[in-house]
Design a protein around this motif. Structure first.
Motif, mmCIF file in Angstrom:
data_model
loop_
_atom_site.group_PDB
_atom_site.id
_atom_site.type_symbol
_atom_site.label_atom_id
_atom_site.label_comp_id
_atom_site.label_asym_id
_atom_site.label_seq_id
_atom_site.Cartn_x
_atom_site.Cartn_y
_atom_site.Cartn_z
ATOM 1 N N ARG A 168 31.366 -6.454 27.623
ATOM 2 C CA ARG A 168 30.463 -5.567 28.351
ATOM 3 C C ARG A 168 30.968 -4.130 28.275
ATOM 4 N N MET A 169 32.300 -3.955 28.329
ATOM 5 C CA MET A 169 32.878 -2.623 28.303
ATOM 6 C C MET A 169 32.978 -2.068 26.878
ATOM 7 N N LEU A 205 39.728 -0.708 30.171
ATOM 8 C CA LEU A 205 38.350 -0.969 29.754
ATOM 9 C C LEU A 205 37.573 -1.743 30.809
ATOM 10 N N GLY A 251 37.937 -1.430 33.906
ATOM 11 C CA GLY A 251 37.723 -0.592 35.071
ATOM 12 C C GLY A 251 38.649 -0.870 36.230
#
Length: 373
Positions: free
Chosen positions: A115-116, A360, A362
Motif C-alpha cells: 500500500r505504501m 514506509l 508510517g
C-alpha cells in the motif's frame, strides 16, 4: 487454542479488508480486463513500445490483485479447517490451520507495505545524491561510508548501482557523489532514506582521538520514463562539456567528455562523467534532470515541498533523521520511527530493511522531539 486462532484470523481479515480501498483493487481489475480486451485486437502490436508498456502494466496489476486474493483465500481456508477440526475433534487438522497463520501474518504485512509502495513512480529506478555536511573531513568520510552502505543494501535487493558523478574530499571520502540505482521499486524503498544522517565516533582524522560528529544528506528522486512528458525548453538549459575530474582510475574520463547541465529556472546543476562519450554523458545528465524536475513537480502538487525543506534544514545538528553512534556506546536509531539496533556493523553493511519498512509503514516515534536534543 482454537478460539485464539479464530480471533487471529478475524483480526487478519479486518486488516486485509481495510486495505482494499487503499490498494484500489476495483480499478485494477477493470484495467486488467481492458488491457486483456485491447491485446486481442489485430492492431495491438502496431505500436510495439506502447503494447509492451501495457503488458508490463497488466503484469504489475495482476501481481497486486493476486497477492490480495491469495491472502483472502488463505484466511478462508484456515477458517474452514478450524471449523472442520472443531466439529470432528481433529487436533492434527487444527494444528495445521494454526500453523498457516504465521505465514499469513507475514503476507498481510507485505500487503500493508505494498500500500505504501503504490505511488506513480515507486516501481521506478532512481537517482541518489549523497552530500557531505558539517564535520569537515569526517563528514566527507561519512559520505563514503554511506555510499558503501547503500551500495550493499542495493546489492542485497538485486539492484544495479552506478556512480554518475563524484567530487572527492581533500583528505578522504567525498564532498558529494551521485548514483543511478536500477531495479524494481528502487525509488519506492529508497525515498524513505531522504534526509540528514548523523555519525558520532572517535575520529580517525583527529590526532588526539576525540569524539566527533559528522553529517551527510541523502536525496532520492525517480528515473522518469518516456511515458511521462517533462518539457525542458532549450533556452532553459546551459550545457557545457568539461574535462573529467576525480582521483583517477579506469572509469574516470581523461578527455573533455564530462557533461554539465545547468537548469536556469531552478538552478539545478547536473554533472555526469562516467560514460565514455559526450553524447552518452549528455543523455544521462538529461535523464537525471528529468527525474529531479519530476520530483519537484510532485512535491508542489502534494503541497509538501515547503514542509520537506523545513524539516531538512541545514546538514547539521537538529535536522537529522537517523543517528549512527559508534562511541561512547554503539547504537543506530531512526529518530522518525524510533526503530533502533545495537548492531551498528550490520547496518553499515547494508542491513536497512527494518528502518526502511518502518518509515514506509508510517511508524511514528512518540519521542521524536526529545530524540533530536
Amino acid at each position: 487454542m482454537a478460539n485464539d486462532s479464530m480471533e487471529k484470523i478475524n483480526g487478519l481479515r479486518e486488516r486485509v479488508l481495510a486495505l482494499r480501498g487503499h490498494l484500489d483493487l476495483d480499478r485494477k481489475r477493470s484495467r486488467i480486463a481492458l488491457i486483456e480486451r485491447d491485446s486481442t485486437q489485430p492492431n495491438f502490436w502496431d505500436d510495439n513500445t506502447k503494447a509492451q508498456a501495457m503488458l508490463k502494466e497488466k503484469s504489475t496489476l495482476e501481481l497486486s490483485v493476486g497477492a490480495y486474493d491469495k491472502v483472502m483465500r488463505g484466511l478462508d481456508d484456515a477458517q474452514t479447517l478450524l471449523e472442520l477440526a472443531a466439529e470432528a475433534g481433529d487436533e492434527d487438522t487444527a494444528r495445521e490451520a494454526e500453523g498457516s497463520l504465521e505465514g499469513l501474518d507475514g503476507e498481510v504485512a507485505k500487503l500493508e507495505l505494498a500500500r505504501m509502495l503504490s505511488g506513480e513512480q515507486d516501481r521506478s529506478s532512481c537517482f541518489m545524491d549523497i552530500n557531505a555536511g558539517a564535520g569537515g573531513t569526517d563528514s566527507m568520510d561519512w559520505a563514503a561510508m554511506l555510499l558503501r552502505m547503500y551500495t550493499r543494501y542495493c546489492e542485497s535487493k538485486g539492484w544495479k548501482v552506478e556512480i554518475n558523478d563524484e567530487v572527492p574530499g581533500e583528505e578522504a571520502g567525498f564532498k558529494n557523489v551521485s548514483l543511478r540505482i536500477e531495479g524494481d521499486f528502487a525509488y519506492g524503498y529508497l525515498k524513505a532514506e531522504v534526509g540528514v544522517h548523523r555519525l558520532v565516533r572517535i575520529s580517525p582524522f583527529d590526532a588526539n582521538a576525540r569524539r566527533q560528529t559528522a553529517f551527510a544528506s541523502v536525496d532520492v528522486y525517480p528515473e522518469v520514463d518516456d511515458t511521462i512528458q517533462i518539457d525542458i525548453p532549450e533556452k532553459d538549459i546551459d550545457l557545457k562539456f568539461i574535462r573529467g575530474g576525480g582521483a583517477g582510475g579506469q572509469k574516470v574520463n581523461k578527455t573533455s567528455s564530462t557533461a554539465q547541465l545547468r537548469h536556469l529556472p531552478t538552478g539545478i546543476i547536473i554533472t555526469c562523467q562516467t560514460e565514455r562519450s559526450q553524447s552518452a554523458n549528455k543523455d544521462m545528465a538529461f535523464k537525471i534532470l528529468r527525474g529531479r524536475l519530476y520530483e519537484l513537480e510532485m512535491k508542489k502538487r502534494e503541497a509538501l515541498r515547503d514542509a520537506a525543506e523545513a524539516a531538512k534544514k541545514d546538514i547539521s545538528f537538529g535536522s537529522q533523521i537517523r543517528s549512527y553512534v559508534l562511541a561512547p556506546y554503539r547504537m543506530v536509531k531512526d529518530l522518525r520511527t524510533g526503530v533502533e539496533t545495537g548492531n551498528v556493523d550490520s547496518v553499515l553493511d547494508g542491513e536497512l530493511e527494518e528502518f526502511i519498512t518502518a518509515q514506509l509503514l508510517g511508524v511514528k516515534n512518540p519521542n521524536r522531539n526529545a530524540a533530536l536534543d
